[in-house]
Design an enzyme around this catalytic site. Structure first.
Site, PDB file in Angstrom:
ATOM      1  N   LYS A 195       1.200  -1.024   0.477  1.00  0.00           N
ATOM      2  CA  LYS A 195      -0.288   0.109   0.175  1.00  0.00           C
ATOM      3  C   LYS A 195       0.952   1.172   0.154  1.00  0.00           C
ATOM      4  O   LYS A 195       1.490   1.208   0.979  1.00  0.00           O
ATOM      5  CB  LYS A 195      -0.844   0.249   1.250  1.00  0.00           C
ATOM      6  CG  LYS A 195      -1.995   1.760   1.021  1.00  0.00           C
ATOM      7  CD  LYS A 195      -2.961   1.583   2.439  1.00  0.00           C
ATOM      8  CE  LYS A 195      -3.651   2.494   3.009  1.00  0.00           C
ATOM      9  NZ  LYS A 195      -4.475   2.025   4.100  1.00  0.00           N
ATOM     10  N   LYS A 249      -2.518  -1.316  -3.856  1.00  0.00           N
ATOM     11  CA  LYS A 249      -3.377  -0.343  -3.508  1.00  0.00           C
ATOM     12  C   LYS A 249      -2.082   0.643  -3.890  1.00  0.00           C
ATOM     13  O   LYS A 249      -1.674   0.970  -3.230  1.00  0.00           O
ATOM     14  CB  LYS A 249      -4.047  -0.563  -2.383  1.00  0.00           C
ATOM     15  CG  LYS A 249      -4.689   0.551  -2.154  1.00  0.00           C
ATOM     16  CD  LYS A 249      -5.328   0.787  -0.912  1.00  0.00           C
ATOM     17  CE  LYS A 249      -5.582   2.365   0.025  1.00  0.00           C
ATOM     18  NZ  LYS A 249      -5.656   2.204   1.306  1.00  0.00           N
TER      19      LYS A 249
HETATM   20  C1  PBG Z   1      -7.528   3.210   5.538  1.00  0.00           C
HETATM   21  C2  PBG Z   1      -7.633   2.931   4.349  1.00  0.00           C
HETATM   22  C3  PBG Z   1      -7.665   4.298   3.251  1.00  0.00           C
HETATM   23  C4  PBG Z   1      -7.902   3.503   2.210  1.00  0.00           C
HETATM   24  C5  PBG Z   1      -8.232   2.286   2.374  1.00  0.00           C
HETATM   25  N1  PBG Z   1      -8.073   1.834   4.057  1.00  0.00           N
HETATM   26  C6  PBG Z   1      -7.681   5.518   3.346  1.00  0.00           C
HETATM   27  C7  PBG Z   1      -5.473   6.294   3.960  1.00  0.00           C
HETATM   28  O1  PBG Z   1      -4.872   4.715   3.674  1.00  0.00           O
HETATM   29  O2  PBG Z   1      -5.878   6.989   4.057  1.00  0.00           O
HETATM   30  C8  PBG Z   1      -8.296   4.436   0.643  1.00  0.00           C
HETATM   31  C9  PBG Z   1      -8.792   3.802  -0.356  1.00  0.00           C
HETATM   32  C10 PBG Z   1      -9.419   4.555  -1.470  1.00  0.00           C
HETATM   33  O3  PBG Z   1      -9.021   5.771  -1.539  1.00  0.00           O
HETATM   34  O4  PBG Z   1     -10.648   4.255  -2.164  1.00  0.00           O
HETATM   35  N2  PBG Z   1      -5.526   3.468   6.167  1.00  0.00           N
END
Ligand code: PBG
Length: 326
Positions: A195, A249
């Site tokens: 991520k 992601k």
């Molecule tokens: C929680 C989380 C996030 C997203 C998914 N889980 C936000 C982040 O990491 O700031 C983002 C998902 C999206 O942008 O659709 N940590």
């Protein structure tokens, strides 16, 4: 002469098309709040923060569309947040209530729970914040306990899968241990293994009111400039810690990573087409600059081709409809 065009007539195209995309591959992210009216997210037209009372409708739509499942994100009013994100692991937390409600009404709907603290902390970071000599930092090991508690409470509420997204080292192992000891050895973990610290999460943070109040997430999320080594390392660790499903992601900007993981790990792989990817497609479509249906399906095909079994996308319901229409 080699003539690739021989295979491009309608009947041959159909015969040789290898990439398959069905509603069952798609998971719909849902923003859930306690009460009030459904509110459309300004930067994500067509996406709503749903009150609990609206969930039966949405669950039914997801089931009827034949989606692979839904994944839940909690939305809390500011006054309900605190430095430790207690709303994330409260027995009567909004996500816990949403899980119970959905699983009671639709046992055959797969319900995933995002496991993180940023939607529940008043500072908006994904873990416990402390002050260090160079400013704040997120305390990794103190956060592990809270993530484990969160995952366990989600499993107790009936979640089919927990999906840790906080990017703390060791979080998959901590959650696996808590689930096993708590009587949920059968609940799988979908790890947001790879991520990135991405600008494409902007609209999500508006939707969930989870933007960090100071600093950013680059002390725990990955640097887009890091090479493939960082992605392989993160995936290897989560694999060893017992993740059942791995995820990359954002999606489209990281197709190379997706493909590399597909070749190296014997576990199902997911891609998260994030809020900013949705917003870009939607914005262009609303202006008439892109043909929405074709552009969206093309992006989803690309993710399947690169190696994603499943795709988390805010377009899940629309895409399912388009796919059915043929
Ligand atoms: C929680 C989380 C996030 C997203 C998914 N889980 C936000 C982040 O990491 O700031 C983002 C998902 C999206 O942008 O659709 N940590």
């Amino acid at each position: 002469m080699e003539r690739p065009r021989r295979l491009r007539s309608p009947l041959l195209r159909r015969l040789v098309a290898e990439v398959d995309l069905s509603p069952r591959h798609l998971i719909l992210p849902l923003f859930v709040k306690e009460g009030g009216e459904p509110e459309e997210v300004a930067s994500m037209p067509g996406v709503f923060r749903h009150p609990l009372s609206r969930l039966p409708q949405v669950g039914e739509a997801a089931l009827e569309a034949g989606l692979g499942g839904v994944i839940l994100f909690g939305v809390l009013p500011e006054e309900a947040k605190d430095p430790w994100g207690q709303g994330a692991y409260a027995e009567e937390g909004v996500v816990q209530r949403a899980i119970r409600l959905l699983k009671e009404a639709f046992p055959e709907l797969l319900v995933l729970a995002d496991t993180c603290l940023c939607e529940y902390t008043d500072h908006g970071h994904c873990g416990v914040v402390r002050q260090g000599p160079l400013g704040f930092y997120v305390d990794n090991d103190a956060t592990l306990d809270l993530l484990a508690k969160t995952a366990l409470s989600q499993a107790q509420a009936g979640a089919d899968v927990v999906a840790p997204s906080a990017m703390m080292d060791g979080q998959v192992q901590a959650i696996r241990q808590a689930l096993d000891q708590g009587g949920f050895p059968h609940v799988p973990i979908l790890s947001y293994a790879v991520k990135y610290a991405s600008a494409f999460y902007g609209p999500f943070r508006e939707a969930a009111a989870s933007a960090p109040q100071f600093g950013d997430r680059s002390g725990y999320q990955m640097d887009p400039r890091a090479g493939l080594w960082d992605a392989l390392r993160e995936a290897r660790l989560d694999d060893l810690e017992g993740a059942d499903l791995l995820m990359v992601k954002p999606a489209l900007p990281y197709l190379d990573v997706l493909h590399a993981l597909r070749e190296r790990f014997a576990k199902p792989l997911f891609a998260y087409q994030v809020s900013g990817e949705y917003a870009m497609l939607k914005a262009a479509a609303l202006r008439g600059w892109l043909e929405e249906r074709r552009a969206v399906l093309e992006s989803l095909y690309a993710l399947r081709r690169a190696g994603a079994q499943g795709i988390l996308t805010y377009y899940a319901l629309e895409a399912a409809r388009w796919l059915k229409e043929g």
